[in-house]
Write an enzyme that holds these catalytic residues in place. Structure first.
Site, PDB file in Angstrom:
ATOM      1  N   ARG A 122       0.816  -1.228   0.000  1.00  0.00           N
ATOM      2  CA  ARG A 122       0.000   0.000   0.000  1.00  0.00           C
ATOM      3  C   ARG A 122       0.845   1.272   0.000  1.00  0.00           C
ATOM      4  NH1 ARG A 122      -2.715  -3.585   3.165  1.00  0.00           N
ATOM      5  NH2 ARG A 122      -4.664  -4.280   2.225  1.00  0.00           N
ATOM      6  N   LYS A 144       2.781  11.436 -10.950  1.00  0.00           N
ATOM      7  CA  LYS A 144       1.841  10.614 -11.731  1.00  0.00           C
ATOM      8  C   LYS A 144       2.511   9.287 -12.051  1.00  0.00           C
ATOM      9  CE  LYS A 144      -1.058  14.023 -14.077  1.00  0.00           C
ATOM     10  NZ  LYS A 144      -1.432  14.608 -15.390  1.00  0.00           N
ATOM     11  N   GLU A 186       8.490  19.355 -25.168  1.00  0.00           N
ATOM     12  CA  GLU A 186       7.954  19.667 -23.832  1.00  0.00           C
ATOM     13  C   GLU A 186       8.675  20.891 -23.242  1.00  0.00           C
ATOM     14  OE1 GLU A 186       5.329  18.089 -22.446  1.00  0.00           O
ATOM     15  OE2 GLU A 186       5.229  16.186 -23.541  1.00  0.00           O
ATOM     16  N   LYS A 228       7.457  23.064 -13.892  1.00  0.00           N
ATOM     17  CA  LYS A 228       6.616  21.902 -13.578  1.00  0.00           C
ATOM     18  C   LYS A 228       6.336  21.848 -12.077  1.00  0.00           C
ATOM     19  CE  LYS A 228       4.773  17.701 -14.224  1.00  0.00           C
ATOM     20  NZ  LYS A 228       4.845  16.438 -14.915  1.00  0.00           N
ATOM     21  N   GLU A 238      -4.461  17.750 -10.198  1.00  0.00           N
ATOM     22  CA  GLU A 238      -4.991  18.201 -11.487  1.00  0.00           C
ATOM     23  C   GLU A 238      -6.493  18.472 -11.459  1.00  0.00           C
ATOM     24  OE1 GLU A 238      -3.114  16.368 -14.960  1.00  0.00           O
ATOM     25  OE2 GLU A 238      -4.919  16.790 -16.092  1.00  0.00           O
ATOM     26  N   ARG A 242      -2.998  22.522 -13.225  1.00  0.00           N
ATOM     27  CA  ARG A 242      -2.056  21.518 -13.744  1.00  0.00           C
ATOM     28  C   ARG A 242      -2.446  21.044 -15.144  1.00  0.00           C
ATOM     29  NH1 ARG A 242       0.737  16.421 -10.488  1.00  0.00           N
ATOM     30  NH2 ARG A 242       1.809  15.545 -12.293  1.00  0.00           N
ATOM     31  N   ASN A 246      -1.130  20.136 -20.294  1.00  0.00           N
ATOM     32  CA  ASN A 246      -1.577  19.305 -21.420  1.00  0.00           C
ATOM     33  C   ASN A 246      -1.697  20.106 -22.711  1.00  0.00           C
ATOM     34  OD1 ASN A 246      -1.794  16.991 -19.780  1.00  0.00           O
ATOM     35  ND2 ASN A 246      -3.752  17.737 -19.001  1.00  0.00           N
ATOM     36  N   HIS A 249      -1.606  18.421 -26.029  1.00  0.00           N
ATOM     37  CA  HIS A 249      -1.732  16.982 -25.780  1.00  0.00           C
ATOM     38  C   HIS A 249      -3.045  16.378 -26.276  1.00  0.00           C
ATOM     39  CE1 HIS A 249       1.863  17.637 -23.479  1.00  0.00           C
ATOM     40  NE2 HIS A 249       1.900  16.395 -23.039  1.00  0.00           N
ATOM     41  N   HIS A 253      -2.625  13.404 -28.559  1.00  0.00           N
ATOM     42  CA  HIS A 253      -3.111  12.054 -28.225  1.00  0.00           C
ATOM     43  C   HIS A 253      -3.946  11.485 -29.366  1.00  0.00           C
ATOM     44  CE1 HIS A 253      -2.658  12.782 -23.629  1.00  0.00           C
ATOM     45  NE2 HIS A 253      -1.549  12.332 -24.175  1.00  0.00           N
ATOM     46  N   HIS A 266       5.876  10.550 -28.501  1.00  0.00           N
ATOM     47  CA  HIS A 266       4.906  11.406 -27.814  1.00  0.00           C
ATOM     48  C   HIS A 266       5.192  12.906 -28.058  1.00  0.00           C
ATOM     49  CE1 HIS A 266       2.153  12.809 -24.773  1.00  0.00           C
ATOM     50  NE2 HIS A 266       3.140  13.394 -24.130  1.00  0.00           N
TER      51      HIS A 266
HETATM   52  N1  GLY Z   1       2.607  15.345 -17.673  1.00  0.00           N
HETATM   53  C1  GLY Z   1       1.640  16.221 -17.177  1.00  0.00           C
HETATM   54  C2  GLY Z   1       1.519  16.210 -15.691  1.00  0.00           C
HETATM   55  O1  GLY Z   1       2.361  15.648 -15.016  1.00  0.00           O
HETATM   56  O2  GLY Z   1       0.592  16.747 -15.172  1.00  0.00           O
END
Ligand code: GLY
Length: 377
Positions: A122, A144, A186, A228, A238, A242, A246, A249, A253, A266
């Site tokens: 966990r 993430k 990026e 970032k 997010e 945040r 994107n 993106h 995508h 990407h």
């Molecule tokens: N790659 C976008 C984020 O980490 O929110």
């Protein structure tokens, strides 16, 4: 000299350490931060072969009990099956709550190892040691983690912040050129969405960045991480700001999906997507700086990134009709993760350093934005 960037998240705050040769200092940096048990380094077989011994040596020389597990390189390893093999490795190596996992590699390694760490017992301590430009400036920062599933890419995962991120820009020297350039998309993104000064700096240093001048790359990584980190501190989960990360993106995508993830890296798809987003901004009357699109195009060109999606026909048939391709791509947007109440949301530039999130109800506008960067072969 080591550059540090702080990710301010209260009790889960951590430091990003950036320095040429930082990999040698990993043990010394982590020794006071980890709970003291055994550490499992997870990387793909290619990274393990190139740099594995150096990382394990640096950990062991600081008295850290470290072992390594590898998985086959490639996006297909970002799966629950692979995660399960790594959980079995955690059991084999007796990683307990005093242990830790280090994700060592590109975006796949970081996301996969992070998910393994988030779920094992966990949640055990986690560290990111990225080896690709994309991972250094984006995926290794912000917590993430996840795997792909039959339901889609990146739909299964967890937020699990690392205890530290250790970035050695020297590792980029061995990176494949195309992948390196894709990471620059990026870097460009951060200038457009948040930092006019960084965009101007990139315009003056594009050549040095494209040819990987060490000091220039280290600076670009540090500024990108700082931006970032601000977004993550502002909106860890997010719910708002945040999502600005994107930019390009949603379009990107759709391009990746339509080409079955085989045509674009990407960053390449995101680069084309940023052009489409700027076009959409102009159509909506939101973009107030007509120059932005031109500056963005010029940097994409200097970074050696594709500017248009080529709508190829089949070998037997005629070239595909760009308008028909745009329609199909616009259809993919309504299935994107950023969709709310079935309306696609796009990050739209207002001016350099400022973007807004907009739901776009009129599919004709989205189609037109796609069409603005589609060429027929
Ligand atoms: N790659 C976008 C984020 O980490 O929110």
């Amino acid at each position: 000299m080591i550059t540090t960037v702080q990710v301010e998240l209260g009790p889960r705050s951590y430091t990003i350490h950036i320095a040429p040769g930082a990999i040698e200092r990993t043990g010394a940096i982590l020794q006071p931060l980890l709970p003291g048990g055994r550490v499992l380094v997870i990387s793909d077989a290619t990274v393990a072969k190139l740099h594995g011994k150096r990382l394990l040596g640096a950990l062991q020389s600081a008295g850290i009990d470290a072992v390594q597990e590898t998985f086959p390189a490639g996006e297909s390893s970002k799966s629950l099956t692979q995660a399960d093999s790594l959980w079995q490795a955690c059991a084999k190596h007796r990683i307990d709550r005093s242990g830790a996992v280090i994700g060592f590699g590109g975006g796949v390694s970081g996301d996969l190892a992070g998910y393994v760490a988030a779920c094992w017992m966990r949640g055990v301590a986690f560290v990111q040691v990225p080896t690709t430009l994309l991972a250094m400036v984006d995926s290794a920062v912000g917590g993430k983690t996840g795997v792909n599933s039959a339901a889609g890419k990146n739909l299964v995962g967890a937020f699990h912040q690392p205890r530290a991120v250790i970035i050695d820009p020297d590792l980029l020297r061995s990176m494949d050129d195309r992948e390196y350039r894709a990471g620059l998309a990026e870097v460009l993104k951060y200038g457009i969405i948040r930092d006019p000064e960084f965009l101007a700096w990139q315009e003056s240093k594009a050549g040095a960045l494209a040819t990987r001048d060490a000091a220039t790359v280290a600076h670009a990584v540090a500024v990108s991480c700082r931006i970032k980190a601000q977004y993550v501190a502002e909106d860890e989960f997010e719910h708002g700001a945040r999502a600005q990360l994107n930019y390009g993106h949603t379009f990107g995508h759709a391009l990746e999906r339509e080409t079955r993830y085989t045509t674009y890296l990407h960053g390449e798809a995101v680069g084309i997507g940023m052009r489409m987003a700027a076009d959409l901004g102009a159509r909506l009357g939101v973009l107030t700086e007509p120059d932005l699109g031109k500056r963005q195009d010029e940097l994409l060109r200097r970074y050696g990134l594709p500017l248009v999606h080529v709508a190829a026909g089949s070998a037997a048939g005629p070239a595909a009709d760009p308008a028909a391709v745009a329609r199909v791509l616009a259809g993919h947007c309504s299935l994107d993760k950023k969709v709310r109440k079935s309306r696609a949301r796009f990050v739209i530039p207002v001016k350099t350093g400022e973007v807004v999130l907009r739901e776009v109800a009129d599919p004709a506008l989205v189609e037109a934005a796609f069409l603005s960067a589609i060429a027929s072969r």
